[in-house]
Design an enzyme around this catalytic site. Structure first.
Site, PDB file in Angstrom:
ATOM      1  N   GLU A 155       3.298  19.494   2.020  1.00 37.16           N
ATOM      2  CA  GLU A 155       4.593  19.190   1.421  1.00 37.16           C
ATOM      3  C   GLU A 155       5.538  20.390   1.430  1.00 37.16           C
ATOM      4  O   GLU A 155       6.746  20.228   1.323  1.00 37.16           O
ATOM      5  CB  GLU A 155       4.385  18.698  -0.013  1.00 37.16           C
ATOM      6  CG  GLU A 155       3.586  17.407  -0.089  1.00 37.16           C
ATOM      7  CD  GLU A 155       3.076  17.103  -1.477  1.00 37.16           C
ATOM      8  OE1 GLU A 155       2.744  15.930  -1.729  1.00 37.16           O
ATOM      9  OE2 GLU A 155       2.992  18.023  -2.312  1.00 37.16           O
ATOM     10  N   ASP A 171       0.678   5.996   0.614  1.00 33.83           N
ATOM     11  CA  ASP A 171      -0.360   4.975   0.516  1.00 33.83           C
ATOM     12  C   ASP A 171       0.056   3.958  -0.543  1.00 33.83           C
ATOM     13  O   ASP A 171       1.023   4.164  -1.262  1.00 33.83           O
ATOM     14  CB  ASP A 171      -1.718   5.604   0.168  1.00 33.83           C
ATOM     15  CG  ASP A 171      -1.681   6.330  -1.177  1.00 33.83           C
ATOM     16  OD1 ASP A 171      -1.863   5.663  -2.208  1.00 33.83           O
ATOM     17  OD2 ASP A 171      -1.477   7.551  -1.186  1.00 33.83           O
TER      18      ASP A 171
END
Length: 231
Positions: free
Chosen positions: A12, A199
């Site tokens: 990230e 997800d």
């Protein structure tokens, strides 16, 4: 204006670190803070690590050691809203620590006793800016603005999804955002949390996460860069 940018994981943070102009690196309490410029804006970038305690320690150090004016938290999350798909964007209106449980004393799940407020509200201007940038880049149907839930667990079951969605009306779930928001509220710093969905928080979550985390991180980078351009 000095902006603090936090990501939980290497995936990230590395997307932003690779394109920023680095001035100096500081190591404090085991965290590496990268101070420099990105799109002609002064920033401090840091990887906080996974979980609420790591995020709280790191965000406290970021604010107190560098006196940042605003805090942007970027990263990935599992979707709770059935309309949200992998790669979509969630921008925080407020955040709750969903695993804070004092129900034995009569409190609602997620309520922190002896605090005025356990729903940590993001800055309205930062919300609007993040929404504008995200919509321009990904389209209105892929951008959701709502509540983000945080807890020290990787959610990977339909039963847990249903409980979180019904109990808190959350859009997505992750492991750090609410603790950063908690710190920002106490230290009076405007913030927003921007999550890209990696997800669906169900039984396939671990497989989807590994496959889509890099794509989700790239999506988050696009939004952060767009916000910096506009600030």
């Amino acid at each position: 204006m000095l902006l603090g940018i936090i990501g939980a994981m290497h995936e990230e943070v590395i997307e932003l670190k690779e394109v920023m102009e680095l001035i100096e690196t500081s190591e404090i309490g085991g965290y590496q803070f990268f101070k420099g410029t990105l799109l002609n804006k002064e920033i401090v970038l840091v990887e906080c690590g996974i979980g609420k305690v790591n995020a709280a320690i790191c965000s406290t150090l970021l604010i107190q050691e560098f006196s940042v004016d605003k805090v942007l938290f970027t990263g990935v999350a599992g979707g709770l809203n059935p309309d949200i798909n992998i790669g979509d964007i969630v921008i925080s209106t407020d955040l709750i620590e969903h695993d804070f449980d004092c129900t034995a004393f009569g409190y609602e799940q997620g309520v922190i006793p002896r605090m005025e407020n356990s729903k940590f509200k993001a800055d309205l201007e930062l919300i609007d800016l993040a929404k504008k940038v995200a919509t321009e880049n990904f389209g209105e149907n892929r951008v959701f603005v709502g509540r983000i839930l945080s807890g020290d667990m990787f959610v990977a079951s339909n039963e847990k999804i249903n409980w979180l969605r019904e109990t808190f009306i959350g859009e997505c779930t992750e492991m750090e955002g609410a603790s950063v928001a908690h710190v920002c509220q106490i230290l009076n710093k405007p913030f927003v949390v921007i999550r890209s969905i990696s997800d669906k928080a169900n039984h396939d979550a671990n497989m989807n996460f590994d496959e889509f985390v890099k794509l989700a991180a790239q999506n988050s980078k696009i939004i952060i860069e767009g916000m910096l351009n506009a600030l």
